[in-house]
Design an enzyme around this catalytic site. Structure first.
Site, PDB file in Angstrom:
ATOM      1  N   ASP A   1       0.864  -1.183   0.000  1.00  0.00           N
ATOM      2  CA  ASP A   1       0.000   0.000   0.000  1.00  0.00           C
ATOM      3  C   ASP A   1       0.902   1.235   0.000  1.00  0.00           C
ATOM      4  O   ASP A   1       2.127   1.127  -0.155  1.00  0.00           O
ATOM      5  CB  ASP A   1      -1.012  -0.037   1.157  1.00  0.00           C
ATOM      6  CG  ASP A   1      -0.366   0.165   2.524  1.00  0.00           C
ATOM      7  OD1 ASP A   1       0.888   0.244   2.596  1.00  0.00           O
ATOM      8  OD2 ASP A   1      -1.107   0.248   3.516  1.00  0.00           O
TER       9      ASP A   1
ATOM     10  N   CYS B   1       3.253  -3.189   3.965  1.00  0.00           N
ATOM     11  CA  CYS B   1       2.435  -2.043   4.359  1.00  0.00           C
ATOM     12  C   CYS B   1       3.179  -1.346   5.495  1.00  0.00           C
ATOM     13  O   CYS B   1       4.384  -1.535   5.649  1.00  0.00           O
ATOM     14  CB  CYS B   1       1.005  -2.463   4.719  1.00  0.00           C
ATOM     15  SG  CYS B   1       0.843  -3.577   6.122  1.00  0.00           S
TER      16      CYS B   1
ATOM     17  N   THR C   1       2.932  -1.794   8.745  1.00  0.00           N
ATOM     18  CA  THR C   1       3.353  -2.743   9.781  1.00  0.00           C
ATOM     19  C   THR C   1       3.498  -4.181   9.285  1.00  0.00           C
ATOM     20  O   THR C   1       4.076  -5.011   9.993  1.00  0.00           O
ATOM     21  CB  THR C   1       2.295  -2.785  10.905  1.00  0.00           C
ATOM     22  OG1 THR C   1       1.045  -3.200  10.313  1.00  0.00           O
ATOM     23  CG2 THR C   1       2.134  -1.426  11.567  1.00  0.00           C
TER      24      THR C   1
ATOM     25  N   HIS D   1       9.018 -24.415   9.479  1.00  0.00           N
ATOM     26  CA  HIS D   1       7.989 -25.104  10.271  1.00  0.00           C
ATOM     27  C   HIS D   1       6.566 -24.847   9.794  1.00  0.00           C
ATOM     28  O   HIS D   1       5.699 -25.692   9.991  1.00  0.00           O
ATOM     29  CB  HIS D   1       8.104 -24.680  11.746  1.00  0.00           C
ATOM     30  CG  HIS D   1       9.286 -25.280  12.440  1.00  0.00           C
ATOM     31  ND1 HIS D   1       9.415 -25.325  13.813  1.00  0.00           N
ATOM     32  CD2 HIS D   1      10.415 -25.867  11.946  1.00  0.00           C
ATOM     33  CE1 HIS D   1      10.552 -25.920  14.134  1.00  0.00           C
ATOM     34  NE2 HIS D   1      11.193 -26.242  13.018  1.00  0.00           N
TER      35      HIS D   1
ATOM     36  N   HIS E   1       5.623 -31.180  10.921  1.00  0.00           N
ATOM     37  CA  HIS E   1       5.141 -29.826  10.616  1.00  0.00           C
ATOM     38  C   HIS E   1       4.063 -29.862   9.538  1.00  0.00           C
ATOM     39  O   HIS E   1       3.155 -29.036   9.549  1.00  0.00           O
ATOM     40  CB  HIS E   1       6.308 -28.935  10.185  1.00  0.00           C
ATOM     41  CG  HIS E   1       7.397 -28.880  11.207  1.00  0.00           C
ATOM     42  ND1 HIS E   1       7.192 -28.373  12.472  1.00  0.00           N
ATOM     43  CD2 HIS E   1       8.690 -29.307  11.178  1.00  0.00           C
ATOM     44  CE1 HIS E   1       8.310 -28.478  13.169  1.00  0.00           C
ATOM     45  NE2 HIS E   1       9.236 -29.042  12.410  1.00  0.00           N
TER      46      HIS E   1
END
Ligand code: RB5
Length: 147
Positions: free
Chosen positions: A9, A65, A67, A98, A133
């Protein structure tokens, strides 16, 4: 060499160029799905575009973005997508090893360029370990009960 679908963004635009250059310099293929302006936009629309490509098995994703958080939340709503926000290299490698993460989410307001590129490298170079996993990630979407 891998194919990466990359989107961001307005708050992630500045980090995209160094990330894309770094991937290209390492012989990866990059498909840029925008945005490429600083105009305010809605990150879920970009997350969905990348998630659709990853869900279709066309490659891996990188979403940027402010964060990384909103991008991951939106991307993870698409079946088959396992998006991880990473702000350190250990997590970036571990989520591939994992969790078989297929989308890396970065926050331009969280990590500097140098760390972001190291995170990309850690993500790209780690390989899913499978075994126990694989059983665990299969439990993300348990089969629906038949009636
Ligand atoms: C935009 O201001 C910001 O909310 C967005 O880039 C992102 O950080 C959301 O998770």
């Amino acid at each position: 060499m891998a194919r990466f679908f990359v989107a961001n963004d307005h708050a992630g635009l500045g980090l995209k160029a160094p990330v894309v250059q770094h991937l290209l310099a390492n012989q990866h293929e990059v498909i840029d799905l925008g945005t490429n302006t600083t105009a305010s936009c809605d990150y879920p629309e970009f997350a969905r575009q990348v998630a659709a490509k990853v869900s279709a098995g066309e490659g891996l994703g990188i979403l940027i973005c402010g964060t990384g958080q909103g991008m991951a939340m939106a991307a993870n709503r698409v079946p088959g997508v396992r998006a991880a926000v990473c702000a350190d290299t250990f997590s970036a490698a571990a989520t591939r090893l994992h969790n078989d993460a297929n989308v890396l989410c970065l926050g331009e307001r969280v990590v500097g360029v140098g760390l972001a590129l190291a995170i990309v490298d850690a993500f790209v170079n780690a390989r899913f370990e499978g075994g126990r996993h694989a059983r665990r990630i299969a439990l993300f979407d348990p089969p629906r009960e038949q009636h």
